[in-house]
Every structure is written in C-alpha cells, then in structure tokens.
Design a protein around this motif. Structure first.
Motif, PDB file in Angstrom:
ATOM      1  N   SER A 286      73.663  60.078 127.049  1.00 35.86           N
ATOM      2  CA  SER A 286      72.955  61.074 126.996  1.00 35.86           C
ATOM      3  C   SER A 286      71.858  61.185 128.093  1.00 35.86           C
ATOM      4  CB  SER A 286      71.131  60.498 126.338  1.00 35.86           C
ATOM      5  OG  SER A 286      70.060  61.124 126.092  1.00 35.86           O
ATOM      6  N   THR A 287      72.098  62.545 128.379  1.00 36.44           N
ATOM      7  CA  THR A 287      71.442  63.275 128.951  1.00 36.44           C
ATOM      8  C   THR A 287      69.971  62.854 129.753  1.00 36.44           C
ATOM      9  OG1 THR A 287      71.613  65.428 128.345  1.00 36.44           O
ATOM     10  CG2 THR A 287      73.586  64.493 130.723  1.00 36.44           C
ATOM     11  N   THR A 288      69.588  63.530 128.149  1.00 33.06           N
ATOM     12  CA  THR A 288      67.552  63.483 127.944  1.00 33.06           C
ATOM     13  C   THR A 288      67.646  62.040 128.818  1.00 33.06           C
ATOM     14  OG1 THR A 288      68.625  64.243 126.271  1.00 33.06           O
ATOM     15  CG2 THR A 288      66.143  63.284 125.682  1.00 33.06           C
ATOM     16  N   VAL A 289      68.111  61.425 127.975  1.00 36.51           N
ATOM     17  CA  VAL A 289      67.843  60.029 128.771  1.00 36.51           C
ATOM     18  C   VAL A 289      67.631  59.601 130.129  1.00 36.51           C
ATOM     19  CG1 VAL A 289      68.038  56.949 128.171  1.00 36.51           C
ATOM     20  CG2 VAL A 289      68.182  58.308 126.311  1.00 36.51           C
ATOM     21  N   SER A 290      68.695  60.008 130.884  1.00 38.78           N
ATOM     22  CA  SER A 290      68.662  59.916 131.783  1.00 38.78           C
ATOM     23  C   SER A 290      67.675  60.994 132.905  1.00 38.78           C
ATOM     24  CB  SER A 290      69.890  60.236 132.372  1.00 38.78           C
ATOM     25  OG  SER A 290      70.434  61.910 132.230  1.00 38.78           O
ATOM     26  N   LYS A 291      67.488  62.314 132.315  1.00 35.89           N
ATOM     27  CA  LYS A 291      66.898  62.997 132.987  1.00 35.89           C
ATOM     28  C   LYS A 291      64.797  62.650 132.193  1.00 35.89           C
ATOM     29  CE  LYS A 291      69.584  66.876 132.064  1.00 35.89           C
ATOM     30  NZ  LYS A 291      69.444  68.407 131.441  1.00 35.89           N
TER      31      LYS A 291
ATOM     32  N   LEU B 200      55.776  63.954 134.340  1.00 37.25           N
ATOM     33  CA  LEU B 200      55.641  63.017 133.497  1.00 37.25           C
ATOM     34  C   LEU B 200      54.953  62.180 134.693  1.00 37.25           C
ATOM     35  CD1 LEU B 200      57.804  62.463 131.014  1.00 37.25           C
ATOM     36  CD2 LEU B 200      55.701  64.040 131.188  1.00 37.25           C
ATOM     37  N   SER B 201      53.868  62.099 134.347  1.00 36.62           N
ATOM     38  CA  SER B 201      52.982  61.153 135.421  1.00 36.62           C
ATOM     39  C   SER B 201      53.345  59.473 135.216  1.00 36.62           C
ATOM     40  CB  SER B 201      52.093  61.095 135.282  1.00 36.62           C
ATOM     41  OG  SER B 201      50.996  60.552 133.850  1.00 36.62           O
ATOM     42  N   ALA B 202      53.150  58.669 135.362  1.00 39.61           N
ATOM     43  CA  ALA B 202      53.762  57.006 135.371  1.00 39.61           C
ATOM     44  C   ALA B 202      52.551  56.520 133.718  1.00 39.61           C
ATOM     45  CB  ALA B 202      52.856  55.777 136.621  1.00 39.61           C
ATOM     46  N   ALA B 203      51.782  57.341 133.639  1.00 39.64           N
ATOM     47  CA  ALA B 203      50.975  56.831 132.659  1.00 39.64           C
ATOM     48  C   ALA B 203      51.522  57.436 130.719  1.00 39.64           C
ATOM     49  CB  ALA B 203      49.480  57.039 132.616  1.00 39.64           C
ATOM     50  N   GLN B 204      52.773  58.612 131.107  1.00 41.27           N
ATOM     51  CA  GLN B 204      52.986  59.082 130.495  1.00 41.27           C
ATOM     52  C   GLN B 204      54.075  58.689 129.856  1.00 41.27           C
ATOM     53  OE1 GLN B 204      52.385  63.290 131.616  1.00 41.27           O
ATOM     54  NE2 GLN B 204      51.335  63.699 130.398  1.00 41.27           N
ATOM     55  N   LYS B 205      55.019  58.351 131.366  1.00 42.12           N
ATOM     56  CA  LYS B 205      55.932  57.540 130.859  1.00 42.12           C
ATOM     57  C   LYS B 205      56.032  56.266 130.059  1.00 42.12           C
ATOM     58  CE  LYS B 205      59.370  59.559 133.855  1.00 42.12           C
ATOM     59  NZ  LYS B 205      59.666  59.765 135.644  1.00 42.12           N
ATOM     60  N   LYS B 206      54.753  55.370 130.372  1.00 41.18           N
ATOM     61  CA  LYS B 206      54.262  54.223 129.673  1.00 41.18           C
ATOM     62  C   LYS B 206      54.281  54.221 128.251  1.00 41.18           C
ATOM     63  CE  LYS B 206      51.938  50.448 130.889  1.00 41.18           C
ATOM     64  NZ  LYS B 206      50.819  49.634 131.498  1.00 41.18           N
ATOM     65  N   GLY B 207      53.682  55.044 128.249  1.00 45.77           N
ATOM     66  CA  GLY B 207      53.382  55.902 126.256  1.00 45.77           C
ATOM     67  C   GLY B 207      54.360  56.083 125.932  1.00 45.77           C
ATOM     68  N   ILE B 208      55.273  56.806 126.696  1.00 48.52           N
ATOM     69  CA  ILE B 208      56.450  57.046 125.527  1.00 48.52           C
ATOM     70  C   ILE B 208      57.269  55.625 125.290  1.00 48.52           C
ATOM     71  CG2 ILE B 208      58.385  58.185 125.575  1.00 48.52           C
ATOM     72  CD1 ILE B 208      57.085  60.154 127.348  1.00 48.52           C
ATOM     73  N   VAL B 209      57.577  55.080 127.123  1.00 50.84           N
ATOM     74  CA  VAL B 209      58.415  53.739 126.713  1.00 50.84           C
ATOM     75  C   VAL B 209      58.389  52.402 125.983  1.00 50.84           C
ATOM     76  CG1 VAL B 209      59.689  54.983 128.803  1.00 50.84           C
ATOM     77  CG2 VAL B 209      57.772  52.980 128.657  1.00 50.84           C
ATOM     78  N   THR B 210      56.521  52.746 125.979  1.00 48.74           N
ATOM     79  CA  THR B 210      56.252  51.054 125.245  1.00 48.74           C
ATOM     80  C   THR B 210      56.015  51.257 124.029  1.00 48.74           C
ATOM     81  OG1 THR B 210      54.982  50.716 126.959  1.00 48.74           O
ATOM     82  CG2 THR B 210      54.038  50.386 124.495  1.00 48.74           C
TER      83      THR B 210
ATOM     84  N   PHE C 215      58.447  53.855 121.786  1.00 45.81           N
ATOM     85  CA  PHE C 215      60.319  53.909 121.476  1.00 45.81           C
ATOM     86  C   PHE C 215      60.339  52.070 121.882  1.00 45.81           C
ATOM     87  CE2 PHE C 215      64.299  52.971 123.388  1.00 45.81           C
ATOM     88  CZ  PHE C 215      65.149  53.273 122.415  1.00 45.81           C
ATOM     89  N   ALA C 216      59.702  51.338 122.322  1.00 44.94           N
ATOM     90  CA  ALA C 216      60.522  49.811 122.710  1.00 44.94           C
ATOM     91  C   ALA C 216      59.882  49.084 121.643  1.00 44.94           C
ATOM     92  CB  ALA C 216      59.971  49.495 123.543  1.00 44.94           C
ATOM     93  N   ALA C 217      58.414  49.506 121.356  1.00 51.46           N
ATOM     94  CA  ALA C 217      58.158  49.053 119.770  1.00 51.46           C
ATOM     95  C   ALA C 217      58.925  49.292 118.595  1.00 51.46           C
ATOM     96  CB  ALA C 217      56.539  49.172 119.477  1.00 51.46           C
TER      97      ALA C 217
ATOM     98  N   LEU D 195      59.656  45.000 130.284  1.00 56.73           N
ATOM     99  CA  LEU D 195      60.329  45.330 131.158  1.00 56.73           C
ATOM    100  C   LEU D 195      60.139  47.037 131.397  1.00 56.73           C
ATOM    101  CD1 LEU D 195      62.236  45.444 134.477  1.00 56.73           C
ATOM    102  CD2 LEU D 195      64.405  45.903 132.241  1.00 56.73           C
ATOM    103  N   PHE D 196      60.103  47.788 130.954  1.00 59.58           N
ATOM    104  CA  PHE D 196      60.356  48.931 130.716  1.00 59.58           C
ATOM    105  C   PHE D 196      58.622  49.765 130.692  1.00 59.58           C
ATOM    106  CE2 PHE D 196      64.546  48.956 128.231  1.00 59.58           C
ATOM    107  CZ  PHE D 196      65.036  49.430 129.103  1.00 59.58           C
ATOM    108  N   ALA D 197      58.085  49.101 130.473  1.00 54.51           N
ATOM    109  CA  ALA D 197      56.368  48.711 131.294  1.00 54.51           C
ATOM    110  C   ALA D 197      56.222  48.904 132.669  1.00 54.51           C
ATOM    111  CB  ALA D 197      55.406  48.200 129.974  1.00 54.51           C
ATOM    112  N   LEU D 198      57.133  47.687 132.880  1.00 55.49           N
ATOM    113  CA  LEU D 198      56.617  47.697 134.416  1.00 55.49           C
ATOM    114  C   LEU D 198      57.301  48.582 135.092  1.00 55.49           C
ATOM    115  CD1 LEU D 198      55.089  45.224 135.909  1.00 55.49           C
ATOM    116  CD2 LEU D 198      57.243  44.039 136.487  1.00 55.49           C
ATOM    117  N   LEU D 199      58.799  49.105 134.803  1.00 60.04           N
ATOM    118  CA  LEU D 199      58.703  49.638 135.738  1.00 60.04           C
ATOM    119  C   LEU D 199      58.336  50.941 135.330  1.00 60.04           C
ATOM    120  CD1 LEU D 199      62.629  49.212 134.066  1.00 60.04           C
ATOM    121  CD2 LEU D 199      61.836  48.747 137.005  1.00 60.04           C
TER     122      LEU D 199
END
Length: 220
Positions: free
Chosen positions: A91-96, A103-113, A115-117, A128-132
């Motif tokens: 997926s190019t969407t995921v890699s992009k 996107l700020s670190a806070a925005q990315k963290k909110g999104i991955v958190t 999604f992971a849940a 791991l993803f939250a820490l990254l």
C-alpha cells in the motif's frame, strides 16, 4: 427547637469537552508507551536475543522482541508485524502516511493508536507504534519490522546472512557457501538465508555478515 437543615443540592454534573477527552486519551497512550520503553530497558539484562542488531531500527526491533518473549506473546507479535510489513509493502497509502512530514508526532500517534486498538493488535505492537510515533520514528517502522523478522528467524535457528561479492553468485556457489558456513560454524544457526550484494571493488571471494559479525573472505 433545632432548625431543620436545608437539603443539599446534588453536585452539578460537569461536561467534559471532546478536546479534554482526546487529551486524556493521548496522556494515557503516552504513559503506556513510556511504560513499554521502561519495561523493555529493564528486560535488557535478562532477555537474551538470538542476534545482535545495531542502528535505530535494530534497537526498536530488539526491544520489541524482548517484550514479546517476556510476555509470552511472540507468535501474536510476529503475526502482527508480518501483516504490517505486507500491508506497508503493498500500500502506497500506508508508506506515504508513515513518511508524511506534514503531520505532527501527536497527530500520527493519535492515528496509529486508534488504528492499533481497532485492529486489535497485540499489546507490544500497539506500544511499539505509539512509541515510534511519539519519537517521530514512524518512517523507520518498515525497517523495524524487517529487523524483527531477522530476530524471529534467528530464534528458530535460521540466520539471514548478507553476502557481498564482485558479481552475482552461481547456484552451486550459493549451495557451497551455505555448507561452508554451517560446517565452520562461522555464525550460530542451523540454516542460512543469503542476501546477495554486489561490490565491483572486490576482486574475488566474499564478505559475509550476520547482525554485527562480519567475516571478510574476499580479495580486494
């Protein structure tokens, strides 16, 4: 006669704004990520890994492997990481998204958190993803997944060996090299997967590497 006391009014119900709820969720995710980081560091002395890796991706992968082993969740973590690696590769969407600098670190963290849940990923992978994301390292997620797979393979006795030579090796040379590595016990492991690299400066022979161990069998 004593004057009857007035009945107390029930406490007013305080409304919690959506922003406050998001702040609390972010704070909770931060505490969990820090707890994961601290636990991984504490486990470093008593959770041996089958392969020593270096670099940013290697450190995160090693911490994840130790956390997975310590929590008896290695199969689940391995499955989650493999699925992520496949999705990121296709997926190019995921890699992009992972590499998006807007996107700020806070925005990315909110999104991955979130999604992971929703995806019900194992706790070590969620952390791991939250820490990254918190550390601004989501762009390294694929490299972390690749290094984690190396650790899993090494744990099963299968070692990935990088072979550098002047040109692509013939099939019989690959077979002979695998036999040589096993007989001479240059690297610990029962089987070897060779990843070839070409370096024209090498006049003959090969340079083999697994993890931090490099053996130069070349002529340059």
């Amino acid at each position: 006669l004593a004057r009857p006391s007035a009945a107390r009014a029930p406490p007013a119900r305080r409304e919690v704004s959506p922003m406050a709820l998001r702040s609390r969720a972010a704070a909770l995710a931060l505490r969990q990520a820090r707890a994961y980081s601290s636990a991984a560091a504490a486990a470093a002395a008593d959770a041996p890994v089958p392969l020593k890796l270096f670099g940013t991706a290697g450190r995160y992968a090693t911490a994840l492997y130790k956390a997975a082993v310590k929590s008896n969740a290695l199969p689940a973590v391995s499955a989650d990481i493999k699925a992520f690696g496949e999705a990121a590769g296709k997926s190019t969407t995921v890699s992009k998204f992972l590499a998006d600098p807007t996107l700020s670190a806070a925005q990315k963290k909110g999104i991955v958190t979130a999604f992971a849940a929703q995806a019900k990923l194992s706790s070590p992978v969620q952390n791991l993803f939250a820490l990254l994301a918190e550390n601004g390292r989501l762009a390294d997620a694929q490299a972390v997944a690749d290094d984690f797979e190396k650790l899993v393979l090494a744990g099963k006795g299968a070692v990935e060996v990088t072979v550098t030579s002047m040109g692509k090796l013939a099939p019989n040379d690959v077979a002979a090299l695998k036999t040589f590595l096993k007989q001479k016990k240059i690297f610990e492991g029962d089987s070897f997967t060779l990843v070839e690299k070409v370096d024209p400066s090498i006049l003959g022979g090969v340079v083999v590497q697994a993890g931090d161990k490099i053996v130069d069998l070349s002529v340059s």
